[in-house]
Motif scaffolding. Structure first.
Motif, mmCIF file in Angstrom:
data_model
loop_
_atom_site.group_PDB
_atom_site.id
_atom_site.type_symbol
_atom_site.label_atom_id
_atom_site.label_comp_id
_atom_site.label_asym_id
_atom_site.label_seq_id
_atom_site.Cartn_x
_atom_site.Cartn_y
_atom_site.Cartn_z
ATOM 1 N N GLU B 113 0.862 -1.269 0.136
ATOM 2 C CA GLU B 113 0.081 0.083 -0.003
ATOM 3 C C GLU B 113 1.098 1.265 -0.118
ATOM 4 O O GLU B 113 0.391 2.168 -0.731
ATOM 5 C CB GLU B 113 -0.839 -0.177 1.273
ATOM 6 N N ILE B 114 1.840 1.089 1.008
ATOM 7 C CA ILE B 114 2.650 2.258 0.984
ATOM 8 C C ILE B 114 3.538 2.486 -0.417
ATOM 9 O O ILE B 114 3.574 3.683 -0.871
ATOM 10 C CB ILE B 114 3.708 2.246 2.131
ATOM 11 N N ALA B 117 1.375 3.888 -2.886
ATOM 12 C CA ALA B 117 1.343 5.323 -2.802
ATOM 13 C C ALA B 117 2.472 6.084 -3.348
ATOM 14 O O ALA B 117 2.383 7.294 -3.884
ATOM 15 C CB ALA B 117 1.021 5.751 -1.491
ATOM 16 N N PHE B 118 3.600 5.554 -3.208
ATOM 17 C CA PHE B 118 4.826 6.245 -3.689
ATOM 18 C C PHE B 118 5.083 6.405 -5.222
ATOM 19 O O PHE B 118 5.112 7.302 -5.964
ATOM 20 C CB PHE B 118 6.075 5.503 -3.089
ATOM 21 N N ASN B 121 2.759 8.552 -6.972
ATOM 22 C CA ASN B 121 2.824 10.170 -6.669
ATOM 23 C C ASN B 121 4.165 10.502 -6.813
ATOM 24 O O ASN B 121 4.857 11.773 -6.228
ATOM 25 C CB ASN B 121 2.680 10.592 -5.133
ATOM 26 N N LEU B 123 7.203 9.349 -6.312
ATOM 27 C CA LEU B 123 7.955 9.193 -5.084
ATOM 28 C C LEU B 123 8.692 7.763 -5.241
ATOM 29 O O LEU B 123 8.980 7.285 -4.223
ATOM 30 C CB LEU B 123 7.428 9.253 -3.888
ATOM 31 N N LYS C 188 5.175 15.878 0.387
ATOM 32 C CA LYS C 188 4.363 14.842 -0.620
ATOM 33 C C LYS C 188 4.075 13.585 -0.135
ATOM 34 O O LYS C 188 3.029 12.959 -0.588
ATOM 35 C CB LYS C 188 5.382 14.715 -1.864
ATOM 36 N N THR C 189 5.109 12.972 0.844
ATOM 37 C CA THR C 189 4.691 11.578 1.262
ATOM 38 C C THR C 189 3.697 11.686 2.110
ATOM 39 O O THR C 189 2.766 10.680 2.052
ATOM 40 C CB THR C 189 5.900 11.421 2.179
ATOM 41 N N ALA C 192 0.643 11.801 0.082
ATOM 42 C CA ALA C 192 0.312 10.340 -0.775
ATOM 43 C C ALA C 192 -0.384 9.475 0.043
ATOM 44 O O ALA C 192 -1.226 8.646 -0.279
ATOM 45 C CB ALA C 192 1.653 10.203 -1.551
ATOM 46 N N ILE C 193 0.008 9.583 1.318
ATOM 47 C CA ILE C 193 -0.529 8.321 2.208
ATOM 48 C C ILE C 193 -1.927 8.707 2.880
ATOM 49 O O ILE C 193 -2.350 8.074 3.673
ATOM 50 C CB ILE C 193 0.931 8.069 3.194
#
Lengths: 771, 328, 209
Positions: B113-114, B117-118, B121, B123, C188-189, C192-193
């Motif tokens: 999940e993490i 998300a990275f 976006n 990241l 940003k992190t 995003a989370i």
């Protein structure tokens, strides 16, 4: 395999059980094409006396040298037919199981007949490799080593000696009696009374001392042990006899003269003793002893000894011994309460263990039996006991198990305090009181006497002014409280002693996850260990009370008597080493969990009592030098070959190698008339690891559609077996054989229906594979 | 070096900053650097690393997913920087980083999940691969390192500190959260004691409430001040009874509770007994000759440390402290 | 005369269907915060946690009782203020004989409370911490409480706060702040989370009475 075979085949109808569903005439017709078969006979019931006459008559008349009896399972009538084939050697026959594993589980008569023929063919091929064998008479030495002279060890020694065995009883400490002699009082629930432990134990010790068949060695430990056929060659190390027991008169002058002090183990460190000392007044042996960890070798004792009994230059004695059996009776130790510092044992002198309390109350203890608060010397106004210290605790250093005796010990000591010091209040803090059986009556009795019980596990002990504080929640009343008290007593867990762990290591006996001696089967084979000839009793096996320890001690002596006095005859199917191939690498010796193999005079020696014939050593041998007598690789291959002999093109055949448990489970399918695919052909093997890759490959390249392995997963080899199967599947892949044609499943006796459905499932899978 | 059953780094270290050390007791950071430099420990301080979220996490503001995502972000910098040996100065950073690494390694769905998300976006570089950080071996506290190198500490002795009565207070989040990774016990924690021993300044073996907490309780100190201070009083009174000169801590949150509130607690209990509150790294630095103001930063302490220096016969220039309001 | 019914009404009933796993205890076990070996269901209510727990010692809070109510599937505990008394000191966690952790159960219960307004209200006074983190990537002592702290810590602390930069320089320390691009990636992190959304929803509670 003999050059020519004269084989006789006997077909049992089993009163229709077989013949109704197997066309035996057709089978006879088929078999008669085989030239090696000299005789084929039918009978309604071959197991009858009439059957016996027919078999015997044919053997003599036709000069048969091998026999195949197509009937029921070997478990039912194997022993019967072993007798019936006399004068032939009892191992020169085979019994294809066409009842439980064929006629009873196959509905279609044609299929059943085909299957029966293939099973009989397999037996015919197999029996060619049967050799005349003899049961092995065994004799082990009529002598036993008992390690540990507490109540368990002494009881075993007495019992063994009375049964005529020579016993060497060794004890690490200078005196015998173990925990029981130290504990002072024991309680008898029936009488609701606390009795003198020494008074109960002394007659038992006396009996041991006066029995000529028992040699007692104190200050002695087991140093090494090696298995030699059925016997054990052991090396013992006895600490130096600085004080000659023959000369010592126990006058005690040495102790008076000695300037060096050490903590007194007998009193659990509550006081000090001298470096030369007698452990306690009633100690057996009664001679004085010298603690060389604390002796400063000043010689003061030598100067005062009237009998010149002391020699500070004495050295260790190494004793070598051969015994037929070993008993581990090394007892327990108590949980180190320093591991629960919140209870203050390391910091506050008024926090005691139950054993320290017992010593404080013991008439031969540091206060001559007067209960005194160590810091004040006064009788305590209140005593709080804390249960489950280190027991029922899964945190690091704790023990998950219940120590079984602590509830009774706390109740006993609480009641003792109450009866001698009625003004002292006693509180027991507990999580659950566990007093099974009649002990429950003792618990109620003690409670009626006014002992208070608080349900809750205390968090911590603190010092406040002249007393201690116990922080606890009474979980029944939700009352969070601080209880002021003069004494706190910790019921520390019983744990495996260092002596137990050392003995296990030296003897190669496995331990349980809790580090106690592991029994062969904790339910069905108590006191036996994985090593035939080594037994365990008392708290070395797990926490238990005195009575249970005595029961185990007597059980161990009975089992040893069976071994030593019984004149055992063991089955001849044991490992045999080809000395020409063997390079003495020792891999088999290390691998054998029964310690059946040893290196002796430049060859591998097989202990017939210890060897179970499992064949696990065979695959460990890089030289392929090991075989099991009467169960060669070639014979196993012949069994497969026979099964596949008359296979039709459209027929599907699965060879199922089942271990003994799996084979019984398969028989149960028959007894319960559970339908089993007719493709299934069972070969019973002693251990799944016995089946080599070459056998599986042979089967799959000579007509078998699939190979099924049925393993009872109790063995510690379980994981290894599963890994082996994965490896074999890889080999199959490399050899261009679909690895899905090999499968392994767990088998259990009651789950025969499960086995049947696994067979069915595999049968279906194979059918789709081939189409 | 001491024989321990977990890996303790002496190089490739990211000295992980603590928000409370930075803003309340910066001398702890200066002292740690001073001691590490003496002992030859190789470390970096990386201004890409964010705070661990610890305070906010235990104020219940941060959810586990956000905390873990930030940890993954931090881990990626340390790995790229070739300094993935995390050595925090704060017990809570230590526990938070370990918990995050455990979750990232063990809970596949959370890690995914993490990472998702990275990825979504921009990241990507923060994505975490299972096993990137070993929670046991790659995250150790400053005290672990000091303990591991303790036998070298006396080589740098400049001052005698042996006449102190010392009590130790071990951070709960060092001892109790990941207790299997704790060195020298957690029921009676002794790792600071062992470091004191080599400086010939043994700590009290035991005092009532020794393994208990400081009382800060994260939100409690602010939202439930009375409960927080009641709990601190337990330990405070016990320390008074033992007449200690100094309480040694290993976590800035504990330091704050005992140091900033000492006057408040004295007023509450009417119980007066001076004791200083110091981080173990500060004491080791002092022992190695560090300047009380320029390295230890004692001017940031609410409770004056000068009386302790007087007791030790250490000279200092009190005018260097411009923060305390002097009576004269 | 109908005694039976009166009594029966008070009895709980355990249905014969497969035990449902949607009770409070199982919800907790499935939470992201719950370690896979959490011993919640093994609790025998021995009370060791309570007798070592500082919150239990100094308030109505009772660690053992928290677990009892969870095991009783008493969902009212989520709204009960008592769960906000835990110090998160992990003492219970480190001693529990069956490997349970009241501390971690409490953390999960509080998150469940935060899913509702009742929990958001408990933490809204700490939101300056979230703001700081979003801006700087740094934790701070929540500004909402500085008033009381100035009283408790005295003038010295105010001096320290005002002169922190110089103090740090005297100590030879680098800037405590993150590099600009690092701040950006923290932001940003957290976006995003979903943390920013969470912060907004917590702050919204201020607008509701």
């Amino acid at each position: 395999m003999s050059e020519t075979n004269r084989i006789g085949v006997f077909l049992c109808h089993c009163g229709g059980n077989i013949s109704d569903n197997v066309d035996l005439d057709k089978i006879e017709e088929k078999l008669s094409e085989n030239e090696e078969i000299c005789s084929i006979k039918h009978h309604e019931n071959l197991c009858s006396l009439e059957g016996r006459n027919i078999i015997k008559d044919q053997i003599l008349r036709e000069n048969l040298d091998k026999v195949v009896i197509s009937a029921c399972s070997k478990i039912t009538h194997g022993a019967t037919f072993q007798k019936y084939i006399q004068p032939l050697n009892p191992y020169l026959f085979e019994m294809p199981n066409v009842r439980e594993q064929c006629s009873w589980v196959t509905e279609d008569k044609d299929k059943s007949t085909k299957k029966a023929l293939s099973l009989i063919n397999s037996a015919i091929e197999t029996v060619k490799y049967n050799e005349p064998l003899k049961k092995i008479p065994t004799k082990v030495k009529n002598s036993v080593l008992v390690i540990g002279a507490g109540i368990s060890g002494i009881t075993t020694a007495n019992s063994l000696a009375k049964q005529g065995m020579e016993v060497t009883l060794i004890e690490k400490r200078p005196a015998v009696g173990g925990a029981m002699i130290q504990v002072g009082k024991v309680f008898t629930p029936d009488k609701m009374s606390e009795d003198c432990a020494a008074c109960l134990l002394n007659p038992v010790i006396d009996e041991m001392v006066h029995n000529d068949k028992i040699t007692l060695l104190t200050n002695t430990v087991l140093e090494r042990s090696s298995r030699n056929a059925g016997n054990f060659d052991v090396i013992l190390r006895k600490k130096p006899d600085y004080i000659d027991p023959e000369k010592c008169t126990s006058c005690g002058k040495c102790t008076q003269a000695c300037p060096s002090f050490a903590p007194d183990e007998w009193n659990e460190g509550l006081n000090n003793r001298k470096a030369v000392y007698k452990p306690f007044p009633q100690a057996v042996p009664s001679t004085y002893t010298l603690d060389d960890d604390f002796c400063i070798k000043c010689g003061a004792c030598i100067n005062v000894c009237p009998t010149n009994a002391i020699n500070l230059d004495a050295i260790d004695e190494i004793i070598s011994l051969t015994v037929g059996a070993v008993v581990i009776a090394t007892g327990h130790q108590r949980f180190d309460t320093n591991k629960r510092p919140e209870y203050g044992h390391p910091f506050y002198e008024d926090v005691l263990s139950q054993m320290q309390l017992a010593r404080l109350m013991g008439i031969n203890g540091p206060t001559n039996g007067h209960l005194q608060v160590p810091s004040t010397g006064k009788v305590p106004r209140r005593v709080v006991m804390i249960q489950c210290v280190g027991s029922r605790d899964q945190m690091p250093d704790g023990h998950k198990y219940c120590s079984k005796v602590c509830c009774m010990v706390a109740l006993k000591n609480a009641n003792l305090i109450h009866s001698h010091y009625p003004d002292t209040e006693v509180i027991i803090c507990y999580t659950d009181i566990r007093t099974p059986g009649v002990y429950e009556k003792y618990y109620k009795y003690v409670q009626d006497n006014g002992i208070q019980l608080i349900r809750g596990r205390p968090g911590e002990i603190a010092r406040e002014d002249d007393h201690l504080i116990v922080r606890i929640e009474d979980t029944l009343t939700h009352n969070k409280q601080e209880i002021p008290t003069d004494l706190v007593v910790l019921s520390a867990a019983l744990e495996s002693s260092q002596g137990t762990i050392d003995a296990a290591k030296t003897l190669g006996v496995p331990l349980t996850e809790d580090k106690f001696i592991k029994e062969k089967h904790p339910k069905m084979q108590p006191v036996s260990t994985d090593i035939e000839g080594i037994f365990v009793c008392g708290t070395a096996q797990g926490p238990k009370d005195i009575t249970d320890s005595i029961i185990q001690a007597n059980t161990a002596s009975t089992k040893i008597s069976e071994l030593i006095n019984g004149g055992l005859e063991v089955e001849p199917h044991i490992a045999s080493i080809n000395v020409k191939k063997c390079v003495l690498c020792g891999k088999c010796v290390d691998n054998c969990r029964y310690q059946a193999l040893s290196i002796y005079q430049n060859s591998i020696r097989v202990g017939p009592i210890a060897c179970t014939g499992c064949g696990d050593c065979i695959i460990t041998c890089p030289q392929e030098a090991i075989s099991i007598q009467g169960q060669s690789d070639e014979r196993l291959e012949a069994s497969i070959k026979g099964i596949l002999k008359d296979k039709d093109d459209d027929e599907q055949i699965i060879i199922a190698f089942l271990d003994d448990i799996g084979n019984v489970s398969a028989n149960n399918m028959g007894i319960n008339r559970v339908e089993c695919p007719s493709s299934i052909r069972i070969i019973n093997v002693p251990f799944i690891n016995r089946v080599k890759y070459k056998h599986i490959k042979y089967a799959l390249t000579h007509g078998a559609d699939g190979v099924f392995l049925g393993e009872y997963p109790d063995s510690y080899k379980h994981d290894e077996i599963r890994e082996n199967v994965q490896v074999m599947k890889k080999h199959l892949q490399e050899d261009g054989i679909n690895p899905e044609r090999l499968i392994i499943h767990s088998v259990f006796i009651p789950y025969f229906r499960g086995l049947a459905s696994q067979f069915k499932e595999f049968d279906d899978v194979l059918a789709t594979l081939s189409s | 070096m001491v024989d321990v059953d977990k890996f303790i780094p002496t190089e490739n270290i990211t000295l992980f900053r603590s928000c409370l050390v930075s803003a309340e007791y910066p001398g702890v950071e200066a002292s740690t650097k001073f001691v590490f430099d003496k002992l030859g420990v190789e470390y970096v301080i990386d201004r890409n690393q964010s705070c661990c979220t610890g305070l906010g996490h235990y104020y219940d503001i941060f959810d586990e997913l956000s905390t873990t995502a930030l940890a993954a972000r931090n881990f990626s910098y340390a790995i790229r920087n070739n300094h993935k040996q995390y050595v925090p100065m704060c017990a809570t950073c230590y526990a938070i980083l370990k918990t995050s690494a455990k979750i990232l390694n063990e809970k596949d769905d959370v890690r995914e999940e993490i990472n998702k998300a990275f990825r979504e976006n921009g990241l990507e570089e923060f994505q975490y691969n299972k096993g990137d950080i070993d929670p046991r071996d790659d995250i150790t506290h400053v005290v672990d390192v000091l303990y591991y190198l303790k036998d070298k500490i006396p080589e740098f002795k400049k001052r005698d500190i042996s006449n102190l009565t010392i009590a130790t207070h071990h951070g709960c989040h060092y001892c109790k959260v990941h207790y299997n990774d704790t060195l020298c016990g957690y029921r009676n924690p002794e790792i600071i004691d062992k470091i004191c021993e080599v400086m010939e300044a043994p700590a009290l073996q035991w005092y009532d409430h020794k393994p208990r907490h400081c009382g800060s309780g994260f939100r409690q100190r602010y939202a439930n001040r009375e409960l927080s201070l009641d709990a601190t009083v337990d330990k405070f009174e016990s320390l008074h009874k033992e007449k200690v000169d100094v309480l040694l801590v290993m976590c800035p949150n504990c330091q704050l509770q005992f140091d900033r509130y000492e006057q408040v607690l004295e007023d509450m209990t009417g119980d007066k007994h001076y004791f200083a509150v110091m981080n173990i790294a500060q004491l080791v630095a002092l022992y190695m000759g560090a300047d009380p103001y320029k390295v230890l930063g004692i001017q940031t302490h609410t409770v004056n440390v000068e009386p302790l220096l007087d007791k030790l016969g250490i000279e200092y220039d009190s005018t260097e402290d411009t923060l305390h309001v002097r009576n004269e | 005369m109908d005694y039976g019914c009166v009594i029966l009404k008070k009895l709980g009933r355990r249905e014969m269907t497969n035990e449902s796993e949607d009770d409070l205890a199982h919800k907790i076990l499935k939470d992201i915060k719950a370690p896979s070996d959490l011993g919640l269901l093994r609790c025998v209510q021995c009370g060791l946690c309570t007798s070592m727990c500082p919150a239990s010692r100094h308030s109505e809070y009772d660690a053992r009782e928290i677990i009892k109510r969870v095991l009783d599937n008493d969902e009212s505990i989520i709204e009960d203020e008592i769960i906000w008394n835990c110090f998160y000191c992990y003492t219970c966690h480190s001693v529990c004989p069956v490997g349970n952790s009241v501390c971690e159960v409490n953390q999960i219960l509080r998150q469940m409370a935060i899913d509702k307004d009742v929990g958001k209200k408990q933490i809204e006074s700490f939101m300056s911490f979230a703001d700081s983190f979003l801006e700087e990537g740094l934790g701070i002592i929540p500004k909402e409480y500085h008033g009381q702290l100035k009283i408790d810590y005295g003038k010295h602390w105010e001096n320290l706060q005002e002169n922190l930069q110089e103090v740090r320089e005297e100590l030879g320390l680098d800037s405590m702040f993150l590099l600009p691009e690092a701040k950006e990636s923290v932001d940003k992190t957290l976006d995003a989370i979903g943390f920013k959304k969470r912060v907004d929803s917590i702050k919204e509670v201020r607008n509701r009475k």
